[in-house]
Design a protein around this motif. Structure first.
Motif, PDB file in Angstrom:
ATOM      1  N   ASP A  29      43.265  33.776  33.813  1.00 37.96           N
ATOM      2  CA  ASP A  29      42.077  33.714  32.956  1.00 37.96           C
ATOM      3  C   ASP A  29      41.868  34.984  32.137  1.00 37.96           C
ATOM      4  N   GLU A  75      35.943  41.286  39.773  1.00 36.93           N
ATOM      5  CA  GLU A  75      36.304  40.067  39.052  1.00 36.93           C
ATOM      6  C   GLU A  75      35.182  39.643  38.107  1.00 36.93           C
ATOM      7  N   ARG A 123      35.527  39.446  34.107  1.00 37.10           N
ATOM      8  CA  ARG A 123      35.314  38.177  33.406  1.00 37.10           C
ATOM      9  C   ARG A 123      34.259  38.324  32.300  1.00 37.10           C
TER      10      ARG A 123
END
Length: 271
Positions: free
Chosen positions: A19, A204, A208
């Protein structure tokens, strides 16, 4: 002088992309993730490659084991004292490689986040300071202890003095004492301190959030941040005014402003 890049199979570094987030994990816990010549070459190559990879939005540098990194591999350095020149050429190449790695992180167009779960000492502490952001576990500690073994942490001092107030940096360098993650946060070395179990999820989440922004805007902003920091006040404003104009003319800025005014999510194109 430059050090040869190691064969991929020998690299004590694990890389995983998901991602838009590239997770680089120092994977030599038996040597406390020391920044050996092999480790530095592998990490430098990964950072450089990530900078050119449009799939990578954010880089996270983490580590396996109880130490984030204990700094340079003292056994590796000591072994080279047997060289004909007493180790001078190898020592020179080692510190040139270290400087190259740290500046590559700063100059990478991608934001780099350190995820620190344990001990970060000497060049390991320097690595944390070189990253754009740092998230630390409550179990993490930081130190530049070279003074205790007759080897002042001069190269770690470069990154440290650019993150901390001078007197905080000097205290760490002159005493060699370890500081807690909370103290590191108070001094400005890390952005966040979390419970050990929350370290990876917190990193994380931060990665993100940043990865969702325009890659072009992040590149422009990161480059300008470090450039203006090394100039006078007048030069900094002149530089950033030029950057703002060029940024405003970019397609992503036009799209972002239109999306904001239209109360919709922007669609980034990186141009």
């Amino acid at each position: 002088m430059s050090l040869p890049a190691p064969a991929p199979a020998s690299a004590p570094l694990e890389a995983a992309l998901a991602d838009g987030i590239l997770r680089l994990t120092l994977d030599d816990p038996a040597r406390r993730n020391a920044l050996s010549t092999t480790m530095m070459a592998a990490l430098r190559a990964a950072v450089d490659t990530a900078g050119d990879d449009p799939q990578v939005k954010v880089v996270v540098i983490a580590a396996r084991g109880p130490a984030f990194s204990a700094g340079h591999d003292l056994k590796e350095l000591t072994a080279r004292r047997a060289d004909a020149d007493g180790g001078r050429a190898f020592f020179t190449a080692t510190f040139e490689a270290c400087a190259g790695l740290m500046t590559a992180i700063v100059r990478s167009p991608k934001p780099v986040i350190a995820e620190v779960g344990g001990v970060a000492t000497a060049a390991g502490c320097q690595l944390v300071a070189a990253c754009d952001l740092a998230v630390a576990s409550e179990a993490a500690t930081f130190a530049t202890p070279g003074v205790a073994i007759g080897l002042f942490c001069s190269t770690p001092m470069v990154a440290l003095s650019r993150n901390l107030a001078r007197k905080h940096a000097m205290e760490m360098l002159l005493t060699g004492d370890a500081i807690s993650a909370t103290e590191a946060w108070r001094m400005g070395l890390v952005n966040r301190v979390v419970a050990p179990a929350a370290l990876a999820p917190e990193t994380e989440a931060l990665a993100r959030k940043i990865a969702a922004r325009s890659a072009l805007t992040l590149k422009i902003g990161k480059e300008a941040f470090y450039a203006q920091a090394e100039t006078t006040l007048d030069e900094a404003y002149a530089l950033t005014a030029r950057v703002m104009v060029e940024n405003l003319l970019a397609r992503d800025a036009e799209e972002g402003i239109a999306a904001f005014l239209g109360k919709r999510a922007p669609v980034w194109e990186g141009r």
